[in-house]
Design a protein around this motif. Structure first.
Motif, PDB file in Angstrom:
ATOM      1  N   ARG A 153      23.340 -12.593  45.063  1.00 14.04           N
ATOM      2  CA  ARG A 153      24.399 -11.616  44.866  1.00 14.04           C
ATOM      3  C   ARG A 153      25.320 -11.608  46.100  1.00 14.04           C
ATOM      4  NH1 ARG A 153      23.465  -8.646  40.228  1.00 14.04           N
ATOM      5  NH2 ARG A 153      21.291  -8.694  39.494  1.00 14.04           N
ATOM      6  N   ARG A 154      26.605 -11.495  45.840  1.00 11.93           N
ATOM      7  CA  ARG A 154      27.608 -11.634  46.906  1.00 11.93           C
ATOM      8  C   ARG A 154      27.431 -10.587  48.000  1.00 11.93           C
ATOM      9  NH1 ARG A 154      33.213  -9.876  47.042  1.00 11.93           N
ATOM     10  NH2 ARG A 154      32.991  -9.196  44.869  1.00 11.93           N
ATOM     11  N   HIS A 155      26.986  -9.407  47.650  1.00 10.75           N
ATOM     12  CA  HIS A 155      26.878  -8.352  48.654  1.00 10.75           C
ATOM     13  C   HIS A 155      25.876  -8.689  49.753  1.00 10.75           C
ATOM     14  CE1 HIS A 155      22.920  -6.568  47.736  1.00 10.75           C
ATOM     15  NE2 HIS A 155      23.141  -6.933  46.488  1.00 10.75           N
ATOM     16  N   LYS A 158      27.605  -9.937  52.896  1.00 15.09           N
ATOM     17  CA  LYS A 158      28.221  -8.861  53.669  1.00 15.09           C
ATOM     18  C   LYS A 158      27.166  -8.058  54.425  1.00 15.09           C
ATOM     19  CE  LYS A 158      32.181  -8.299  50.562  1.00 15.09           C
ATOM     20  NZ  LYS A 158      32.948  -7.353  49.704  1.00 15.09           N
ATOM     21  N   LYS A 159      26.021  -7.888  53.811  1.00 15.71           N
ATOM     22  CA  LYS A 159      24.967  -7.071  54.408  1.00 15.71           C
ATOM     23  C   LYS A 159      24.154  -7.818  55.456  1.00 15.71           C
ATOM     24  CE  LYS A 159      20.863  -4.395  53.051  1.00 15.71           C
ATOM     25  NZ  LYS A 159      19.996  -3.994  51.901  1.00 15.71           N
ATOM     26  N   ARG A 178      16.183 -16.131  56.436  1.00 19.37           N
ATOM     27  CA  ARG A 178      16.674 -14.816  56.854  1.00 19.37           C
ATOM     28  C   ARG A 178      16.698 -13.842  55.682  1.00 19.37           C
ATOM     29  NH1 ARG A 178      22.559 -14.450  57.557  1.00 19.37           N
ATOM     30  NH2 ARG A 178      22.304 -16.600  58.230  1.00 19.37           N
ATOM     31  N   PHE A 179      17.229 -14.285  54.555  1.00 20.73           N
ATOM     32  CA  PHE A 179      17.315 -13.419  53.382  1.00 20.73           C
ATOM     33  C   PHE A 179      15.934 -13.123  52.792  1.00 20.73           C
ATOM     34  CE2 PHE A 179      21.917 -14.191  51.663  1.00 20.73           C
ATOM     35  CZ  PHE A 179      22.444 -13.900  52.912  1.00 20.73           C
ATOM     36  N   VAL A 185      14.252  -9.980  50.623  1.00 24.87           N
ATOM     37  CA  VAL A 185      15.110  -9.791  49.450  1.00 24.87           C
ATOM     38  C   VAL A 185      14.379 -10.298  48.208  1.00 24.87           C
ATOM     39  CG1 VAL A 185      17.289 -10.436  48.361  1.00 24.87           C
ATOM     40  CG2 VAL A 185      17.203  -9.981  50.823  1.00 24.87           C
ATOM     41  N   GLU A 186      14.447  -9.526  47.136  1.00 26.42           N
ATOM     42  CA  GLU A 186      13.771  -9.876  45.880  1.00 26.42           C
ATOM     43  C   GLU A 186      14.333 -11.182  45.319  1.00 26.42           C
ATOM     44  OE1 GLU A 186      10.846  -9.114  43.060  1.00 26.42           O
ATOM     45  OE2 GLU A 186      11.355  -7.870  44.792  1.00 26.42           O
TER      46      GLU A 186
END
Length: 245
Positions: A153-155, A158-159, A178-179, A185-186
């Motif tokens: 997801r694009r957000h 940004k986060k 990192r994600f 992140v799921e």
């Protein structure tokens, strides 16, 4: 649900046509197609312009490498979901993006990734990278999803930040660890061959490049909380053995 798909290209006149046609042949309609060209000096741009009606954004200018170009594409994207398909890669079937959207919708996830086949210039399959569902400690044991199948997801950019250029050829690995590992992140593993990737990556062209890639991997692991970076670094290439079986 709009997907922004980014193709990074530089002097790829022999493969860009195949890549573009695999994108415009997808049976999912809501796709924003972005091509970031590094200022090609061969016939790449002439080929791209043949498909201009299917391309929503085209940028051609010098950049600082693959991940700088990806960051440019992400900054221009407007879709809820972002993925990449580089010039030497192409979709395995015409329903890949549809399957990706269905996975995001039905699984209510933030990241989707799948399987990848490596092919030679004649299209013969050389290696089969079949991934698996990422667990909480998977990256500690050398796990890595195939980046050409990675959609998020694009957000998240940004986060959690964009691709970090200081990690060189490991820029994709650093972002995924990192994600998925540091920030938990799921994610959802789509058990489908999504992409065929032509062999000949930058990090594998010489022993010196391979050693540099290992050092970049190690730095990425240390930064993002991989528990035993030396162990994960040793296991990461060993996990590739089954791809040849």
């Amino acid at each position: 649900m709009k997907i922004s798909l980014i193709t990074i290209v530089y002097n790829a006149q022999d493969t860009i046509k195949r890549c573009i046609e695999s994108v415009i042949g997808q049976n999912y309609p809501d796709v924003e197609y972005i091509i970031i060209d590094g200022g090609s000096t061969d016939n790449t741009l002439q080929i791209i312009n043949q498909y201009r009606p299917h391309i929503h954004v085209l940028v051609s200018e010098p950049d600082k490498g693959i991940y700088d170009a990806m960051n440019k594409g992400i900054a221009l994207a407007t879709g809820e979901i972002i993925g990449t398909l580089n010039a030497d890669d192409f979709f395995n079937t015409d329903d890949v993006l549809l399957s990706v959207v269905q996975a995001f919708t039905l699984q209510d996830t933030e990241i989707v990734y799948g399987n990848l086949h490596f092919v030679n210039p004649e299209g013969k399959i050389i290696r089969k990278w079949h991934s698996r569902q990422c667990g909480k400690t998977s990256f500690n044991w050398g796990f890595m999803p195939p980046h050409p199948t990675f959609y998020c997801r694009r957000h998240l950019f940004k986060k959690l930040g964009f691709y970090q250029l200081e990690y060189g050829s490991a820029g994709d690995y650093e972002l995924m660890v990192r994600f998925m590992h540091k920030h938990k992140v799921e994610s959802f593993y789509l058990n489908k061959v999504m992409v065929k990737m032509q062999i000949g990556g930058v990090s594998n062209k010489s022993l010196a490049n391979r050693v540099k890639a290992w050092l970049f991997d190690f730095r990425a692991m240390e930064k993002n909380g991989v528990r035993f970076p030396a162990v994960a670094l040793a296991l990461k290439p060993l996990r590739k053995i089954y791809q040849f079986l």
